[in-house]
Design an enzyme around this catalytic site. Structure first.
Site, PDB file in Angstrom:
ATOM      1  N   HIS A   9     -31.735 -20.321  53.334  1.00 26.41           N
ATOM      2  CA  HIS A   9     -32.455 -20.653  52.099  1.00 26.41           C
ATOM      3  C   HIS A   9     -32.056 -22.044  51.635  1.00 26.41           C
ATOM      4  CE1 HIS A   9     -29.150 -20.325  49.096  1.00 26.41           C
ATOM      5  NE2 HIS A   9     -28.650 -19.465  49.957  1.00 26.41           N
ATOM      6  N   CYS A  10     -32.946 -22.667  50.841  1.00 23.54           N
ATOM      7  CA  CYS A  10     -32.644 -23.947  50.202  1.00 23.54           C
ATOM      8  C   CYS A  10     -32.576 -23.690  48.701  1.00 23.54           C
ATOM      9  CB  CYS A  10     -33.674 -25.002  50.573  1.00 23.54           C
ATOM     10  SG  CYS A  10     -35.362 -24.576  50.110  1.00 23.54           S
ATOM     11  N   ALA A  11     -32.936 -24.654  47.887  1.00 23.56           N
ATOM     12  CA  ALA A  11     -32.799 -24.500  46.438  1.00 23.56           C
ATOM     13  C   ALA A  11     -33.795 -23.521  45.851  1.00 23.56           C
ATOM     14  CB  ALA A  11     -32.953 -25.858  45.752  1.00 23.56           C
ATOM     15  N   THR A  12     -34.961 -23.375  46.491  1.00 19.90           N
ATOM     16  CA  THR A  12     -35.999 -22.504  45.922  1.00 19.90           C
ATOM     17  C   THR A  12     -36.694 -21.632  46.958  1.00 19.90           C
ATOM     18  OG1 THR A  12     -37.642 -24.274  46.203  1.00 19.90           O
ATOM     19  CG2 THR A  12     -36.537 -24.135  44.056  1.00 19.90           C
ATOM     20  N   ARG A  13     -36.431 -21.836  48.238  1.00 20.04           N
ATOM     21  CA  ARG A  13     -37.207 -21.161  49.276  1.00 20.04           C
ATOM     22  C   ARG A  13     -36.334 -20.307  50.194  1.00 20.04           C
ATOM     23  NH1 ARG A  13     -41.300 -26.020  51.309  1.00 20.04           N
ATOM     24  NH2 ARG A  13     -41.664 -26.921  49.240  1.00 20.04           N
TER      25      ARG A  13
END
Length: 475
Positions: free
Chosen positions: A25-29
């Site tokens: 995952h990244c910051a929002t996904r």
């Protein structure tokens, strides 16, 4: 488990855990890598509660969740029982199906962006905390008479140093993890580079070969390139070393082979590349900064949508490392995020449905704080005309920032109002911070006003068209 039901539905529509090769995952996904696209039902995933939107890539589906993505990731891993340690085994069972996407320039930019996201995004919390702590310390020292030698100032400096000086350690770990070799070996290489016996040390040599004097604190490229070399050496040793002695001999030989290559060749090369990147950024801003920054700020939301923004992040890191500040990457993200927030605010004030209105207000606030995916996918992309307001705000604020030279003294992601202290100068002077405040005012105001005008005209034209329609029963 707040996202248990969502995780179960996503898992079912991804073809089950047997169709998944990797999850991150990244910051929002939530980024889910799969084997067969035929088993992935994208339209059904879009309809799942708490899913703001999706971005489809080759062999990967990015499910947009928002700021709660870390919690969603944990719940998904719990529900799916997917073991990241077995990702190599999963990926070898069946090759990923390639789409008809042509392997052109944009394809490779996208691949590079995905890789950059995987190694940089886990480090974001440390960078944000370190940057904000440094800015607060500078304010305390310069405006509140806190002595530079005081325990408070020294402690805050230590927190900043832990976030930035040890960046090679974090990147060594995340790069090795992304390449699916032992993560601690990448961190081990990073620790070596920042140790006081190596970083900035003089009169070093290896079997008579001189080792250049380089300060590796906060460096990026040397450790990343070093871990790539480590990956190929690891794969070679995996094949030739007998199983009985592999446990202790493979890591020993890996470091014996990698360290001299990094210190003698890759360290100087990576440092020079960072300097060249910093000089290129300065040349860009000195020559066409007033034009380039507005253009990039207007395009930034679409870079985020396609994942290209992560491909530019090394430029920001290199600029901070070599110049001491970043005039492009963080600045354009800062402007763009504020404009999306301003546009979402305008859309929210025009809504009549109280439920959607409240939700869009929350999306707008999140965007102003630096996380734009909920607003972009949840409120704006379905109203493409309002994105003209976002672009107008970005161009206006970008011109101000480009002409007057707005700089971020900390490299970070998701820039917004909560990270505005990134713009405080290292000596505590407030000139750059005042400029940042002006940019905030221009970005939010222009995007809000232009969007309100567009929404008003759109609603007016729709009302006229509705009145002019002839009822079917009269035909």
């Amino acid at each position: 488990m707040k996202f248990k039901k969502m995780s179960e539905q996503i898992l079912n529509n991804m073809g089950g855990v047997s169709n998944i090769t990797h999850v991150e995952h990244c910051a929002t996904r939530l980024r889910i890598h799969y084997k067969s696209k035929q088993e992935v039902h994208e339209e059904e995933i879009k309809k799942i509660e708490n899913v703001v939107g999706i971005v489809s890539k080759t062999g990967q589906l990015q499910v947009i969740i928002g700021p709660s993505v870390h919690e969603a990731y944990k719940d998904f891993m719990e529900v799916s029982q997917f073991d990241a340690k077995d990702s190599d085994k999963h990926s070898e069972e069946k090759p990923i199906e390639e789409t008809d996407e042509k392997k052109n320039f944009l394809y490779y930019v996208n691949k590079f962006g995905n890789f950059s996201a995987a190694i940089f995004m886990p480090v974001v919390p440390a960078l944000i905390v370190g940057g904000l702590i440094l800015a607060i310390k500078n304010l305390l020292v310069n405006y509140f008479n806190v002595p530079m030698e005081s325990g408070t100032a020294l402690l805050m400096t230590a927190i900043f140093s832990a976030g930035f000086s040890f960046l090679p350690v974090y990147l060594g770990y995340t790069t090795a993890k992304r390449l699916k070799i032992e993560p601690v070996m990448g961190a081990f290489l990073g620790c070596l580079l920042v140790s006081q016996n190596i970083s900035g040390a003089t009169k070093l040599d290896f079997i008579g070969i001189s080792i250049p004097n380089i300060d590796y604190n906060g460096s990026i490229l040397p450790v990343i390139m070093g871990v790539f070399v480590m990956y190929y050496i690891d794969r070679l040793l995996e094949k030739v070393i007998p199983e009985a002695i592999k446990y202790f001999l493979k890591p020993l030989l890996t470091m014996v082979l990698v360290v001299p290559i990094v210190l003698i060749i890759l360290g100087p090369l990576g440092t020079n590349l960072s300097v060249y990147a910093g000089n290129a950024v300065m040349f860009l801003m000195d020559t066409v900064g007033g034009i380039a920054l507005p253009f990039l700020s207007a395009l930034y939301p679409y870079m985020v949508m396609l994942g290209f923004d992560k491909a530019l992040s090394p430029i920001g890191f290199a600029a901070v490392e070599s110049l001491g500040y970043d005039p492009v990457y963080v600045v354009m993200g800062f402007i763009s995020n504020l404009c999306i927030g301003g546009t979402a605010l305008a859309v929210a004030t025009s809504m009549k449905d109280k439920g959607k209105k409240g939700m869009t207000y929350s999306f707008a606030f999140t965007a102003l704080c630096g996380v734009t995916e909920p607003a972009f996918y949840g409120a704006l992309i379905s109203r493409p005309k309002v994105l003209i307001g976002t672009a107008a705000g970005a161009v206006s604020a970008g011109l101000v920032a480009g002409v007057f030279g707005l700089k971020s003294y900390v490299m970070g992601f998701c820039p917004g109002l909560l990270t505005a202290l990134f713009f405080v100068e290292p000596d505590g002077k407030m000139g750059n911070m005042i400029l940042a405040a002006i940019v905030v005012l221009v970005a939010v105001t222009v995007s809000f006003v232009v969007t309100k005008i567009i929404v008003a005209k759109t609603e007016s034209s729709e009302t006229i068209e509705t009145k002019e329609k002839v009822p079917m029963e009269n035909i």
